[in-house]
Design an enzyme around this catalytic site. Sequence first.
Site, PDB file in Angstrom:
ATOM      1  N   GLY A  38     -30.420  23.056  10.779  1.00 52.30           N
ATOM      2  CA  GLY A  38     -30.089  21.952  11.683  1.00 52.30           C
ATOM      3  C   GLY A  38     -28.736  22.187  12.330  1.00 52.30           C
ATOM      4  CD  GLU A 283     -32.692  20.606   1.906  1.00 50.98           C
ATOM      5  OE1 GLU A 283     -32.422  21.139   0.817  1.00 50.98           O
ATOM      6  OE2 GLU A 283     -32.069  20.837   2.955  1.00 50.98           O
TER       7      GLU A 283
HETATM    8  C1  FAD Z   1     -37.938  19.855  10.262  1.00 52.88           C
HETATM    9  C2  FAD Z   1     -37.419  20.970   9.422  1.00 52.88           C
HETATM   10  C3  FAD Z   1     -36.062  21.128   9.246  1.00 52.88           C
HETATM   11  C4  FAD Z   1     -35.542  22.186   8.506  1.00 52.88           C
HETATM   12  N1  FAD Z   1     -34.206  22.320   8.369  1.00 52.88           N
HETATM   13  C5  FAD Z   1     -33.707  23.374   7.685  1.00 52.88           C
HETATM   14  C6  FAD Z   1     -32.291  23.581   7.586  1.00 52.88           C
HETATM   15  O1  FAD Z   1     -31.488  22.792   8.079  1.00 52.88           O
HETATM   16  N2  FAD Z   1     -31.838  24.682   6.921  1.00 52.88           N
HETATM   17  C7  FAD Z   1     -32.714  25.577   6.364  1.00 52.88           C
HETATM   18  O2  FAD Z   1     -32.281  26.555   5.755  1.00 52.88           O
HETATM   19  N3  FAD Z   1     -34.062  25.395   6.421  1.00 52.88           N
HETATM   20  C8  FAD Z   1     -34.570  24.322   7.074  1.00 52.88           C
HETATM   21  N4  FAD Z   1     -35.936  24.158   7.155  1.00 52.88           N
HETATM   22  C9  FAD Z   1     -36.807  25.178   6.571  1.00 52.88           C
HETATM   23  C10 FAD Z   1     -37.457  24.714   5.263  1.00 52.88           C
HETATM   24  O3  FAD Z   1     -36.507  24.697   4.233  1.00 52.88           O
HETATM   25  C11 FAD Z   1     -38.646  25.626   4.948  1.00 52.88           C
HETATM   26  O4  FAD Z   1     -39.583  25.496   5.989  1.00 52.88           O
HETATM   27  C12 FAD Z   1     -39.265  25.255   3.624  1.00 52.88           C
HETATM   28  O5  FAD Z   1     -38.425  25.585   2.544  1.00 52.88           O
HETATM   29  C13 FAD Z   1     -40.622  25.923   3.405  1.00 52.88           C
HETATM   30  O6  FAD Z   1     -40.524  27.300   3.532  1.00 52.88           O
HETATM   31  P1  FAD Z   1     -41.472  28.099   4.518  1.00 52.88           P
HETATM   32  O7  FAD Z   1     -41.363  27.514   5.880  1.00 52.88           O
HETATM   33  O8  FAD Z   1     -41.125  29.516   4.323  1.00 52.88           O
HETATM   34  O9  FAD Z   1     -42.935  27.810   4.030  1.00 52.88           O
HETATM   35  P2  FAD Z   1     -43.900  28.780   3.240  1.00 52.88           P
HETATM   36  O10 FAD Z   1     -43.269  29.122   1.932  1.00 52.88           O
HETATM   37  O11 FAD Z   1     -44.341  29.878   4.104  1.00 52.88           O
HETATM   38  O12 FAD Z   1     -45.103  27.776   2.955  1.00 52.88           O
HETATM   39  C14 FAD Z   1     -46.368  27.810   3.619  1.00 52.88           C
HETATM   40  C15 FAD Z   1     -47.453  27.354   2.648  1.00 52.88           C
HETATM   41  O13 FAD Z   1     -47.518  28.297   1.599  1.00 52.88           O
HETATM   42  C16 FAD Z   1     -47.519  27.642   0.374  1.00 52.88           C
HETATM   43  N5  FAD Z   1     -46.836  28.441  -0.634  1.00 52.88           N
HETATM   44  C17 FAD Z   1     -45.667  29.144  -0.516  1.00 52.88           C
HETATM   45  N6  FAD Z   1     -45.335  29.695  -1.689  1.00 52.88           N
HETATM   46  C18 FAD Z   1     -46.307  29.328  -2.576  1.00 52.88           C
HETATM   47  C19 FAD Z   1     -46.518  29.538  -3.958  1.00 52.88           C
HETATM   48  N7  FAD Z   1     -45.653  30.242  -4.712  1.00 52.88           N
HETATM   49  N8  FAD Z   1     -47.591  28.987  -4.533  1.00 52.88           N
HETATM   50  C20 FAD Z   1     -48.465  28.274  -3.817  1.00 52.88           C
HETATM   51  N9  FAD Z   1     -48.319  28.004  -2.517  1.00 52.88           N
HETATM   52  C21 FAD Z   1     -47.249  28.529  -1.899  1.00 52.88           C
HETATM   53  C22 FAD Z   1     -46.753  26.351   0.615  1.00 52.88           C
HETATM   54  O14 FAD Z   1     -47.162  25.352  -0.322  1.00 52.88           O
HETATM   55  C23 FAD Z   1     -47.170  25.994   2.023  1.00 52.88           C
HETATM   56  O15 FAD Z   1     -48.355  25.236   1.974  1.00 52.88           O
HETATM   57  C24 FAD Z   1     -36.459  23.100   7.895  1.00 52.88           C
HETATM   58  C25 FAD Z   1     -37.840  22.927   8.033  1.00 52.88           C
HETATM   59  C26 FAD Z   1     -38.316  21.871   8.778  1.00 52.88           C
HETATM   60  C27 FAD Z   1     -39.804  21.694   8.895  1.00 52.88           C
END
Ligand code: FAD
Length: 458
Positions: A38, A283
């Site tokens: 953010g 988070e």
């Molecule tokens: C509106 C918004 C604001 C954000 N702001 C910030 C910010 O300010 N700073 C920052 O650093 N990040 C930020 N984020 C990022 C956020 O922290 C990540 O999107 C979040 O931690 C999920 O990680 P990912 O996107 O890699 O999802 P992924 O890990 O790719 O998840 C995708 C799917 O895979 C599944 N999955 C993943 N690993 C596993 C597992 N081990 N077992 C089973 N299922 C699994 C999940 O359940 C999910 O359904 C933001 C995200 C959003 C949407």
Amino acid sequence: MGHGSDVRNLQTRATFDLKNQCFIINTPTVKDAKFWPGELGKAATHAVFQAQTYVKGKNVGVQSFVCQIRDMDSQAPLRGVEIGDIGPKYGFAAKDNGYMIFNNFKIPKSSLLSRYVEITDDGTFIQKGNIKVGYSAMMLIRIQLIDSISALLIKPLLIAMRYGYFRTQFKSLPNSQDERRIFDYQATQEKLVVCLSVAWVSRFISRKCTKMYEEMLDQIKNKNKFTKMKDLHSLLCALKAYYMEEILQQVYTMRELTGGHGYLSVNEITEILEMISPNVTLEGDACVMYQQTAKDIFKSVGKLMTGQKVKGTYEYLQDIGDYMGAKLEDKDIHDLDTLIDILKASTIYQVIKVGNDLRVKDDIPFDTKWNKIHLSEIIKTSMLHAIYLTAAECLKGVESFGISSGLKNNILHLCKIYCTDNIIKHGDMALLNGYITAAQMIEVHVSFYLQNYIGLPP
Ligand SMILES: Cc1cc2nc3c(=O)[nH]c(=O)nc-3n(C[C@H](O)[C@H](O)[C@H](O)COP(=O)(O)OP(=O)(O)OC[C@H]3O[C@@H](n4cnc5c(N)ncnc54)[C@H](O)[C@@H]3O)c2cc1C
């Protein structure tokens, strides 16, 4: 971008340059760009970020840094930094979430956040405390999320309640040409009251988390001890996952109760939905969070099996032995203590079942068992843990917060509704293990629908 959930595997690299006493930061591939933070897209002039840190060619783990990233006057990115806005998204529309790529970006040695780690001028890496203290910032945000989002639930609930009070639909009243209020349909009441119960019971566990957090910080700051951190971190993982999913579901339900009007922006429910729906993911993704707690639950059971004691939020697992082959017998099913006990039994039986499934000796690798065969049940284990602790904490909290007796009775009544609703939805393990009988389960159903109608004050 490549590692949101699995932070430990992020690939941003900070290499300590011994000669120039600085760090050189690099993003190896575009997949390793920082993505989502953010305020990064346009506004931020400084950033805190994490990187795999290398000192004298050795990886010393993921460390945190703070540094300037934009020129303070022109707002242009500094040399070696590429920054941009990630574009429109669903939820958090007002935030300029951004991306950032480093290309031989040089930052001074003092950029390393060094309260708990230090790199001396000759390149010696020193750890000064528990590296996991870095989790405390995430913990605070998770507490704030649980607290603020469960408090926010009151708003759509109030909108739906008022709508149901004034909105009438169908002339189904006996001997009357008047239309029946939406509020007077049992299906409406059930949804409103369950939502009200979640909004209230959540207040107590969220207060407990705040208290645990304050105690933990006090312990770290004043005694340099970290023993309280693990328990709170573990509790918050399950609670964050559970509440973000549960509250989102409740707000959807309130939207449904307001019919087509609930879709009008002026009614704010859709705005709230949009605002809170990313919380399930940001988070800490719910599915990933539940697993963190589950690991600690099964570790605690492992400890118990070797005769050790478990403390903190897992202490209730010490009673596992008491539930083996036990029955509820003739305890009063309408009593809150009994209902909480059934939730505890359901959780314990689930822990035993999944623990046994994972421990069974066969040729299947543990990793396959965890990720491919039992993951859904593992997640359910953590969710039941969160539900049981929520109910138990509500009962404890009501007794200890000096609440007036009128309010106390209403809260306890809502806690009963919360328990019965969850026993109906998730109490199968207590039934399957013979702790409660089918007749007792039916009685829980009956009391649930009766409580909704007649138990609450007008
Ligand atoms: C509106 C918004 C604001 C954000 N702001 C910030 C910010 O300010 N700073 C920052 O650093 N990040 C930020 N984020 C990022 C956020 O922290 C990540 O999107 C979040 O931690 C999920 O990680 P990912 O996107 O890699 O999802 P992924 O890990 O790719 O998840 C995708 C799917 O895979 C599944 N999955 C993943 N690993 C596993 C597992 N081990 N077992 C089973 N299922 C699994 C999940 O359940 C999910 O359904 C933001 C995200 C959003 C949407």
